[in-house]
Design an enzyme around this catalytic site. Structure first.
Site, PDB file in Angstrom:
ATOM      1  CE1 TYR A  55     -19.635 -31.505 -23.495  1.00  0.00           C
ATOM      2  CE2 TYR A  55     -18.394 -29.638 -22.642  1.00  0.00           C
ATOM      3  CZ  TYR A  55     -18.725 -30.974 -22.592  1.00  0.00           C
ATOM      4  OH  TYR A  55     -18.158 -31.796 -21.651  1.00  0.00           O
ATOM      5  CG  HIS A  69     -21.937 -39.252 -17.430  1.00  0.00           C
ATOM      6  ND1 HIS A  69     -21.000 -40.109 -17.948  1.00  0.00           N
ATOM      7  CD2 HIS A  69     -22.029 -39.563 -16.109  1.00  0.00           C
ATOM      8  CE1 HIS A  69     -20.549 -40.897 -16.983  1.00  0.00           C
ATOM      9  NE2 HIS A  69     -21.152 -40.592 -15.863  1.00  0.00           N
ATOM     10  CD  GLN A  98     -20.812 -44.983 -18.624  1.00  0.00           C
ATOM     11  OE1 GLN A  98     -19.794 -44.615 -18.059  1.00  0.00           O
ATOM     12  NE2 GLN A  98     -20.895 -46.132 -19.257  1.00  0.00           N
ATOM     13  CG  ASN A  99     -23.295 -42.723 -24.982  1.00  0.00           C
ATOM     14  OD1 ASN A  99     -22.209 -42.806 -24.411  1.00  0.00           O
ATOM     15  ND2 ASN A  99     -23.715 -43.616 -25.851  1.00  0.00           N
ATOM     16  CB  VAL A 100     -23.853 -36.080 -23.466  1.00  0.00           C
ATOM     17  CG1 VAL A 100     -23.261 -36.284 -22.067  1.00  0.00           C
ATOM     18  CG2 VAL A 100     -22.727 -35.936 -24.485  1.00  0.00           C
ATOM     19  CG  ASP A 101     -25.336 -39.952 -28.343  1.00  0.00           C
ATOM     20  OD1 ASP A 101     -26.416 -40.542 -28.100  1.00  0.00           O
ATOM     21  OD2 ASP A 101     -24.260 -40.569 -28.454  1.00  0.00           O
ATOM     22  CB  SER A 138     -13.641 -48.119 -21.117  1.00  0.00           C
ATOM     23  OG  SER A 138     -13.941 -46.860 -20.535  1.00  0.00           O
ATOM     24  NE  ARG A 143     -17.445 -33.625 -29.873  1.00  0.00           N
ATOM     25  CZ  ARG A 143     -16.483 -32.836 -30.378  1.00  0.00           C
ATOM     26  NH1 ARG A 143     -15.875 -31.940 -29.628  1.00  0.00           N
ATOM     27  NH2 ARG A 143     -16.125 -32.914 -31.643  1.00  0.00           N
TER      28      ARG A 143
HETATM   29  P1  NAD Z   1     -15.100 -44.993 -23.427  1.00  0.00           P
HETATM   30  O1  NAD Z   1     -14.701 -44.163 -24.588  1.00  0.00           O
HETATM   31  O2  NAD Z   1     -14.296 -44.923 -22.196  1.00  0.00           O
HETATM   32  O3  NAD Z   1     -15.109 -46.513 -23.890  1.00  0.00           O
HETATM   33  C1  NAD Z   1     -15.669 -46.890 -25.130  1.00  0.00           C
HETATM   34  C2  NAD Z   1     -15.903 -48.384 -25.130  1.00  0.00           C
HETATM   35  O4  NAD Z   1     -16.626 -48.678 -26.313  1.00  0.00           O
HETATM   36  C3  NAD Z   1     -14.609 -49.221 -25.166  1.00  0.00           C
HETATM   37  O5  NAD Z   1     -14.723 -50.283 -24.242  1.00  0.00           O
HETATM   38  C4  NAD Z   1     -14.583 -49.739 -26.608  1.00  0.00           C
HETATM   39  O6  NAD Z   1     -13.991 -51.038 -26.717  1.00  0.00           O
HETATM   40  C5  NAD Z   1     -16.058 -49.808 -26.937  1.00  0.00           C
HETATM   41  N1  NAD Z   1     -16.404 -49.739 -28.352  1.00  0.00           N
HETATM   42  C6  NAD Z   1     -15.730 -49.151 -29.378  1.00  0.00           C
HETATM   43  N2  NAD Z   1     -16.404 -49.323 -30.537  1.00  0.00           N
HETATM   44  C7  NAD Z   1     -17.527 -50.035 -30.246  1.00  0.00           C
HETATM   45  C8  NAD Z   1     -18.623 -50.524 -31.018  1.00  0.00           C
HETATM   46  N3  NAD Z   1     -18.705 -50.319 -32.330  1.00  0.00           N
HETATM   47  N4  NAD Z   1     -19.605 -51.210 -30.378  1.00  0.00           N
HETATM   48  C9  NAD Z   1     -19.547 -51.435 -29.024  1.00  0.00           C
HETATM   49  N5  NAD Z   1     -18.536 -50.999 -28.251  1.00  0.00           N
HETATM   50  C10 NAD Z   1     -17.537 -50.299 -28.857  1.00  0.00           C
HETATM   51  O7  NAD Z   1     -16.617 -44.667 -23.150  1.00  0.00           O
HETATM   52  P2  NAD Z   1     -17.426 -44.533 -21.785  1.00  0.00           P
HETATM   53  O8  NAD Z   1     -17.140 -45.707 -20.927  1.00  0.00           O
HETATM   54  O9  NAD Z   1     -18.816 -44.237 -22.184  1.00  0.00           O
HETATM   55  O10 NAD Z   1     -16.802 -43.264 -21.068  1.00  0.00           O
HETATM   56  C11 NAD Z   1     -16.667 -42.049 -21.797  1.00  0.00           C
HETATM   57  C12 NAD Z   1     -17.212 -40.819 -21.091  1.00  0.00           C
HETATM   58  O11 NAD Z   1     -17.161 -39.734 -22.028  1.00  0.00           O
HETATM   59  C13 NAD Z   1     -18.668 -40.996 -20.722  1.00  0.00           C
HETATM   60  O12 NAD Z   1     -18.790 -40.595 -19.418  1.00  0.00           O
HETATM   61  C14 NAD Z   1     -19.465 -40.077 -21.652  1.00  0.00           C
HETATM   62  O13 NAD Z   1     -20.254 -39.176 -20.921  1.00  0.00           O
HETATM   63  C15 NAD Z   1     -18.442 -39.265 -22.423  1.00  0.00           C
HETATM   64  N6  NAD Z   1     -18.610 -39.437 -23.903  1.00  0.00           N
HETATM   65  C16 NAD Z   1     -19.865 -39.467 -24.470  1.00  0.00           C
HETATM   66  C17 NAD Z   1     -20.019 -39.655 -25.842  1.00  0.00           C
HETATM   67  C18 NAD Z   1     -21.423 -39.697 -26.433  1.00  0.00           C
HETATM   68  O14 NAD Z   1     -22.337 -39.114 -25.860  1.00  0.00           O
HETATM   69  N7  NAD Z   1     -21.640 -40.396 -27.556  1.00  0.00           N
HETATM   70  C19 NAD Z   1     -18.896 -39.804 -26.653  1.00  0.00           C
HETATM   71  C20 NAD Z   1     -17.618 -39.761 -26.058  1.00  0.00           C
HETATM   72  C21 NAD Z   1     -17.493 -39.573 -24.672  1.00  0.00           C
END
Ligand code: NAD
Length: 229
Positions: free
Chosen positions: A54, A105, A87-90, A173, A57
């Site tokens: 983390y 999350h 669902q993002n943590v950023d 996803s 990250r």
């Molecule tokens: P995921 O990685 O399972 O799915 C990502 C989705 O984004 C896919 O459907 C993909 O096709 C799509 N995608 C890819 N590029 C894109 C773009 N430019 N514009 C729009 N869509 C695009 O992500 P999730 O469903 O959020 O699950 C991942 C888990 O991991 C979450 O629970 C989250 O907490 C964590 N996570 C968070 C971060 C963050 O905070 N940024 C990053 C990675 C994982």
């Protein structure tokens, strides 16, 4: 009264800001097995590895900037009451200017006590180490909802989804529950948009439109349309 837009966002909206998604990389998160770095068992087994994961990250998150997708959602507040369930943590939604963000999350830039979950702290920089303690003397952990843990804000998110006049799903996803089920609480007559270059399988339902595009382009277009209504 302003109409309410509820957005469910996932890792994909931050992809164009340089933050890797999770499932696009074969179930590995930045090269790590998620079970090792994003579960309570992983933390118990190797807390140093998890804290370091983390920390990386956070370093990455500090360098990232909101992209046109985040900005388009913030702009919708000019006309709508916008609630973002992420669902993002950023913190890129907040940094883009969105004022009502529900972090299902957890939040990367907060830590919390391993002994008392009500003790949550803002973090100054990127580093959380073994030996960093809460005010009661217990080790601090990232304020992240790990796999297998309860999602305390889910009830709030469901309540918001049920009140939506417009519902947008972007960059997820829809593989992680309970977040993935949020659309089931949205009323049939509500327009629903899914923005994703590789849209996830969603059950056919009334008023659903798939926008097979990246968040930056797809959301910019959609926000222009909604602001012009
Ligand atoms: P995921 O990685 O399972 O799915 C990502 C989705 O984004 C896919 O459907 C993909 O096709 C799509 N995608 C890819 N590029 C894109 C773009 N430019 N514009 C729009 N869509 C695009 O992500 P999730 O469903 O959020 O699950 C991942 C888990 O991991 C979450 O629970 C989250 O907490 C964590 N996570 C968070 C971060 C963050 O905070 N940024 C990053 C990675 C994982």
């Amino acid at each position: 009264m302003r109409k309410k837009i509820v957005v469910l966002s996932g890792a994909g909206i931050s992809a164009e800001s340089g933050i890797a998604t999770f499932r696009d990389a074969d179930g590995l998160w930045e090269g790590h097995d998620v079970m090792a770095v994003a579960t309570p068992e992983g933390f118990e087994k190797d807390p140093e590895l998890v804290l370091e994961f983390y920390n990386q990250r956070r370093k990455n998150g500090l360098q990232a900037k909101p992209n046109a997708g985040h900005l388009a959602l913030a702009k919708l507040e000019q006309k709508y009451n916008v609630v973002i369930v992420t669902q993002n943590v950023d913190n890129l939604h907040e940094r883009a200017g969105s004022t009502h963000v529900i972090h299902l999350h957890g939040e990367l830039f907060k830590s919390r006590s391993t002994a008392d979950p009500s003790l949550v702290y803002d973090m100054e920089g990127w580093e959380l180490k073994l030996g960093d303690h809460c005010e009661k003397g217990s080790q601090l952990r990232p304020n992240i909802v790990w796999f297998g843990e309860a999602v305390p804000l889910m009830d709030t998110a469901v309540m918001e989804a049920a009140l939506a006049d417009i519902f947008i799903v972007v960059g997820t996803s829809l593989a992680v529950y309970p977040a993935a089920g949020l659309m089931d609480y949205v009323a049939d007559e509500v327009p629903k948009y899914v923005v994703d270059p590789n849209p996830p399988p969603v059950r056919k339902r009334p008023n659903l439109q798939l926008i097979a595009d990246k968040a930056s382009a797809g959301l910019t277009r959609l926000a222009e349309e909604l602001l012009a209504l």
